[in-house]
Design a protein around this motif. Structure first.
Motif, PDB file in Angstrom:
ATOM      1  N   HIS A  86      28.551  27.313   3.744  1.00 46.14           N
ATOM      2  CA  HIS A  86      29.736  28.547   3.596  1.00 46.14           C
ATOM      3  C   HIS A  86      30.468  28.652   2.388  1.00 46.14           C
ATOM      4  CE1 HIS A  86      29.188  29.060   8.038  1.00 46.14           C
ATOM      5  NE2 HIS A  86      29.470  27.880   8.117  1.00 46.14           N
ATOM      6  N   GLN A  87      30.139  27.707   1.366  1.00 49.29           N
ATOM      7  CA  GLN A  87      30.723  27.997   0.072  1.00 49.29           C
ATOM      8  C   GLN A  87      29.531  28.607  -1.071  1.00 49.29           C
ATOM      9  OE1 GLN A  87      31.627  23.610   0.528  1.00 49.29           O
ATOM     10  NE2 GLN A  87      33.442  24.386  -0.772  1.00 49.29           N
ATOM     11  N   THR A  88      30.292  29.067  -2.097  1.00 48.26           N
ATOM     12  CA  THR A  88      29.345  29.765  -3.065  1.00 48.26           C
ATOM     13  C   THR A  88      29.688  28.845  -4.500  1.00 48.26           C
ATOM     14  OG1 THR A  88      29.470  31.823  -2.254  1.00 48.26           O
ATOM     15  CG2 THR A  88      29.099  31.673  -4.272  1.00 48.26           C
ATOM     16  N   VAL A  89      28.626  28.912  -5.280  1.00 47.23           N
ATOM     17  CA  VAL A  89      28.882  28.403  -6.656  1.00 47.23           C
ATOM     18  C   VAL A  89      28.179  29.140  -7.386  1.00 47.23           C
ATOM     19  CG1 VAL A  89      27.925  26.315  -7.873  1.00 47.23           C
ATOM     20  CG2 VAL A  89      28.471  25.776  -5.601  1.00 47.23           C
ATOM     21  N   MET A  90      28.849  29.353  -8.458  1.00 49.93           N
ATOM     22  CA  MET A  90      28.492  30.171  -9.731  1.00 49.93           C
ATOM     23  C   MET A  90      28.617  29.456 -10.965  1.00 49.93           C
ATOM     24  SD  MET A  90      31.459  33.142  -9.774  1.00 49.93           S
ATOM     25  CE  MET A  90      30.699  34.161 -10.866  1.00 49.93           C
ATOM     26  N   ASP A  91      27.728  29.777 -12.046  1.00 50.06           N
ATOM     27  CA  ASP A  91      27.838  29.242 -13.338  1.00 50.06           C
ATOM     28  C   ASP A  91      28.223  30.366 -14.330  1.00 50.06           C
ATOM     29  OD1 ASP A  91      25.116  30.175 -13.592  1.00 50.06           O
ATOM     30  OD2 ASP A  91      25.098  29.006 -15.402  1.00 50.06           O
ATOM     31  N   VAL A  92      28.446  30.406 -15.459  1.00 50.90           N
ATOM     32  CA  VAL A  92      28.877  31.225 -16.530  1.00 50.90           C
ATOM     33  C   VAL A  92      28.224  31.111 -17.749  1.00 50.90           C
ATOM     34  CG1 VAL A  92      31.053  31.944 -15.285  1.00 50.90           C
ATOM     35  CG2 VAL A  92      31.127  30.378 -17.141  1.00 50.90           C
ATOM     36  N   GLY A  93      27.139  30.356 -17.744  1.00 49.41           N
ATOM     37  CA  GLY A  93      26.477  29.632 -18.900  1.00 49.41           C
ATOM     38  C   GLY A  93      25.580  30.842 -19.909  1.00 49.41           C
ATOM     39  N   SER A  94      25.352  30.891 -20.850  1.00 48.25           N
ATOM     40  CA  SER A  94      24.633  31.796 -21.674  1.00 48.25           C
ATOM     41  C   SER A  94      23.211  31.627 -21.798  1.00 48.25           C
ATOM     42  CB  SER A  94      24.924  31.641 -23.124  1.00 48.25           C
ATOM     43  OG  SER A  94      26.417  31.888 -23.413  1.00 48.25           O
ATOM     44  N   THR A  95      22.592  30.461 -21.191  1.00 48.85           N
ATOM     45  CA  THR A  95      21.275  30.334 -20.576  1.00 48.85           C
ATOM     46  C   THR A  95      21.144  30.137 -19.477  1.00 48.85           C
ATOM     47  OG1 THR A  95      21.296  27.843 -21.249  1.00 48.85           O
ATOM     48  CG2 THR A  95      20.798  29.520 -23.247  1.00 48.85           C
ATOM     49  N   HIS A 183      22.190  34.710 -29.539  1.00 49.42           N
ATOM     50  CA  HIS A 183      22.211  33.305 -30.142  1.00 49.42           C
ATOM     51  C   HIS A 183      21.671  33.425 -31.573  1.00 49.42           C
ATOM     52  CE1 HIS A 183      21.056  32.160 -25.573  1.00 49.42           C
ATOM     53  NE2 HIS A 183      22.248  32.378 -25.899  1.00 49.42           N
ATOM     54  N   ILE A 184      20.965  34.475 -32.005  1.00 50.56           N
ATOM     55  CA  ILE A 184      20.488  34.538 -33.553  1.00 50.56           C
ATOM     56  C   ILE A 184      21.768  34.893 -34.114  1.00 50.56           C
ATOM     57  CG2 ILE A 184      19.683  36.940 -33.203  1.00 50.56           C
ATOM     58  CD1 ILE A 184      17.948  34.173 -35.345  1.00 50.56           C
ATOM     59  N   SER A 185      22.582  35.738 -33.697  1.00 50.42           N
ATOM     60  CA  SER A 185      23.632  36.134 -34.347  1.00 50.42           C
ATOM     61  C   SER A 185      24.689  34.768 -34.746  1.00 50.42           C
ATOM     62  CB  SER A 185      24.626  36.953 -33.637  1.00 50.42           C
ATOM     63  OG  SER A 185      23.886  38.173 -33.167  1.00 50.42           O
ATOM     64  N   HIS A 186      24.588  33.895 -33.803  1.00 50.09           N
ATOM     65  CA  HIS A 186      25.545  32.653 -34.171  1.00 50.09           C
ATOM     66  C   HIS A 186      24.794  31.683 -35.282  1.00 50.09           C
ATOM     67  CE1 HIS A 186      27.981  33.541 -30.475  1.00 50.09           C
ATOM     68  NE2 HIS A 186      28.472  32.788 -31.018  1.00 50.09           N
ATOM     69  N   ILE A 187      23.515  31.783 -35.078  1.00 50.84           N
ATOM     70  CA  ILE A 187      22.861  30.843 -36.250  1.00 50.84           C
ATOM     71  C   ILE A 187      22.886  31.369 -37.509  1.00 50.84           C
ATOM     72  CG2 ILE A 187      20.622  30.133 -37.204  1.00 50.84           C
ATOM     73  CD1 ILE A 187      19.722  29.516 -34.358  1.00 50.84           C
ATOM     74  N   GLU A 226      30.165  21.900 -29.715  1.00 49.62           N
ATOM     75  CA  GLU A 226      30.153  21.618 -28.126  1.00 49.62           C
ATOM     76  C   GLU A 226      29.494  22.506 -27.415  1.00 49.62           C
ATOM     77  OE1 GLU A 226      32.862  21.479 -30.402  1.00 49.62           O
ATOM     78  OE2 GLU A 226      33.483  19.220 -30.526  1.00 49.62           O
ATOM     79  N   MET A 227      29.584  23.919 -27.661  1.00 49.08           N
ATOM     80  CA  MET A 227      29.085  24.699 -26.903  1.00 49.08           C
ATOM     81  C   MET A 227      27.896  25.130 -27.519  1.00 49.08           C
ATOM     82  SD  MET A 227      30.828  28.306 -26.074  1.00 49.08           S
ATOM     83  CE  MET A 227      30.018  29.698 -25.156  1.00 49.08           C
ATOM     84  N   TRP A 228      27.790  25.322 -28.541  1.00 46.68           N
ATOM     85  CA  TRP A 228      26.331  26.300 -29.112  1.00 46.68           C
ATOM     86  C   TRP A 228      25.309  25.181 -29.602  1.00 46.68           C
ATOM     87  CZ3 TRP A 228      25.221  31.071 -28.815  1.00 46.68           C
ATOM     88  CH2 TRP A 228      26.265  31.846 -28.315  1.00 46.68           C
ATOM     89  N   VAL A 229      25.443  23.792 -29.585  1.00 42.28           N
ATOM     90  CA  VAL A 229      24.280  23.164 -29.433  1.00 42.28           C
ATOM     91  C   VAL A 229      23.301  22.963 -28.322  1.00 42.28           C
ATOM     92  CG1 VAL A 229      23.326  20.685 -30.127  1.00 42.28           C
ATOM     93  CG2 VAL A 229      25.198  21.560 -31.765  1.00 42.28           C
ATOM     94  N   PRO A 230      24.268  22.908 -27.243  1.00 39.99           N
ATOM     95  CA  PRO A 230      23.505  22.874 -26.012  1.00 39.99           C
ATOM     96  C   PRO A 230      22.879  24.306 -25.492  1.00 39.99           C
ATOM     97  CG  PRO A 230      25.629  21.837 -25.616  1.00 39.99           C
ATOM     98  CD  PRO A 230      25.661  22.604 -26.841  1.00 39.99           C
ATOM     99  N   ILE A 231      23.208  25.413 -26.056  1.00 41.09           N
ATOM    100  CA  ILE A 231      22.713  26.720 -25.907  1.00 41.09           C
ATOM    101  C   ILE A 231      21.430  26.790 -26.630  1.00 41.09           C
ATOM    102  CG2 ILE A 231      22.977  29.219 -26.272  1.00 41.09           C
ATOM    103  CD1 ILE A 231      26.055  28.895 -25.658  1.00 41.09           C
ATOM    104  N   PHE A 232      21.661  26.347 -27.955  1.00 40.92           N
ATOM    105  CA  PHE A 232      20.365  26.304 -28.803  1.00 40.92           C
ATOM    106  C   PHE A 232      19.152  25.228 -28.313  1.00 40.92           C
ATOM    107  CE2 PHE A 232      23.334  27.338 -32.483  1.00 40.92           C
ATOM    108  CZ  PHE A 232      23.394  28.590 -32.263  1.00 40.92           C
ATOM    109  N   GLN A 234      19.037  24.385 -25.081  1.00 39.66           N
ATOM    110  CA  GLN A 234      18.108  25.002 -23.672  1.00 39.66           C
ATOM    111  C   GLN A 234      17.167  26.391 -23.898  1.00 39.66           C
ATOM    112  OE1 GLN A 234      18.505  23.502 -20.622  1.00 39.66           O
ATOM    113  NE2 GLN A 234      19.961  21.982 -21.437  1.00 39.66           N
ATOM    114  N   ASN A 235      17.511  26.910 -25.319  1.00 45.94           N
ATOM    115  CA  ASN A 235      16.943  28.353 -25.377  1.00 45.94           C
ATOM    116  C   ASN A 235      15.953  28.025 -26.375  1.00 45.94           C
ATOM    117  OD1 ASN A 235      16.376  30.559 -24.407  1.00 45.94           O
ATOM    118  ND2 ASN A 235      17.661  31.914 -25.503  1.00 45.94           N
ATOM    119  N   LYS A 236      15.510  26.748 -26.924  1.00 45.45           N
ATOM    120  CA  LYS A 236      14.801  26.495 -28.095  1.00 45.45           C
ATOM    121  C   LYS A 236      13.871  27.377 -28.504  1.00 45.45           C
ATOM    122  CE  LYS A 236      12.090  22.853 -29.899  1.00 45.45           C
ATOM    123  NZ  LYS A 236      11.478  21.423 -29.747  1.00 45.45           N
ATOM    124  N   GLU A 237      12.844  27.464 -27.507  1.00 49.30           N
ATOM    125  CA  GLU A 237      11.723  28.296 -27.984  1.00 49.30           C
ATOM    126  C   GLU A 237      11.930  29.761 -28.277  1.00 49.30           C
ATOM    127  OE1 GLU A 237       8.743  26.541 -28.398  1.00 49.30           O
ATOM    128  OE2 GLU A 237       9.639  24.989 -27.680  1.00 49.30           O
TER     129      GLU A 237
END
Length: 281
Positions: A86-95, A183-187, A226-232, A234-237
């Protein structure tokens, strides 16, 4: 509704403020390994109480994961192990593809909704949270067919109360599109900042001469690794694909200048100007 927010920084804190303001959240537990963030979130009344992971999850109707994407990916299966039907889980990640794939075969997968609010700033921490941050912005729900109908409705209601309009898409497509528009904007911003820091050693000169154009272009370079290295990661290719195209475009500008082909340089700029018509809609 009782909500547990894992990660009380910019995104989690902003969501908490708005959901409280709208009356959707009756009580919010804050879960964060950063003691300073918890203290600040309590002081600012972003959360109502601190909690450990297990207690917060078991006593909430909704769990929002608002931590770096690599941490979210590893933590999500453990969270699903703890919840009821009966519970719900959501994330807010960029990938999205990595986190969706991580729980593809989990028996509680239908209780999870993959969500990405298309908003963020270069700032971090609870003090950066703003209640109206998401108003008018897009919220992306990925692989909705894999989520239970009631869980999906809960997240749709969250997005509605945040003032967002919803877009539905496949997680893989989402990651391709965000590689191009985020993601390219940040790089690019990081690279430009490093270029200036390498070539212009006088900090005071940078400060005095920096125009609004330069400041807006390198604004994203203030974003934390801390936020953006994991995003890059996870979305490396997808990021590499976009980065190769970006480098190709830079070479065109470089070649036009080297060959003094100013007509071609003008064509490149005119072509780029087409983005005004898209963003101005």
């Amino acid at each position: 509704m009782k909500i547990s927010i894992i990660g009380t920084g910019l995104i989690g804190g902003s969501m908490a403020l708005k959901l409280k303001q709208k009356g959707m959240a009756d009580f919010i537990y804050g879960i964060d390994h950063n003691r300073n963030h918890i203290n600040e979130a309590l002081r600012l009344k972003i959360i109502d109480a601190e909690s450990d992971l297990e207690y917060g999850i078991k006593n909430s109707d909704l769990v929002i994961i608002a931590i770096p994407v690599d941490s979210a990916r590893s933590l999500l299966p453990k969270i699903l192990d703890l919840i009821s039907d009966h519970q719900t889980v959501m994330d807010v990640g960029s990938t999205k593809a990595g986190i969706v794939n991580a729980v593809q075969h989990h028996p509680k997968r239908p209780r999870f909704v993959a969500f990405h609010p298309m908003w963020g700033t270069e700032n971090s921490g609870p003090a950066s949270a703003v209640s109206d941050s998401f108003s008018g912005k897009a919220g992306v729900i990925c692989n909705k067919e894999e989520s239970a109908a009631d869980a999906l409705q809960t997240v749709e209601k969250i997005a509605e109360n945040l003032g967002m309009h919803l877009i539905y898409m496949n997680a893989g497509d989402h990651d391709i599109h965000t590689a191009y528009i985020s993601h390219i904007s940040h790089i690019t911003s990081y690279a430009l900042a490093n270029t200036v820091l390498e070539k212009e050693r006088e900090e005071e000169t940078i400060f005095q001469l920096a125009s609004s154009g330069f400041s807006s272009t390198v604004r994203l370079a203030k974003s934390h690794p801390e936020m953006w290295v994991p995003i890059f990661k996870q979305n490396k290719e997808n990021v590499l694909d976009v980065l190769n195209e970006h480098i190709s475009q830079l070479r065109k500008f470089k070649s036009a200048l080297e060959k003094e082909n100013y007509e071609y340089l003008g064509e490149l700029i005119n072509h780029a100007n087409k983005i005004r018509g898209i963003l101005g809609k």
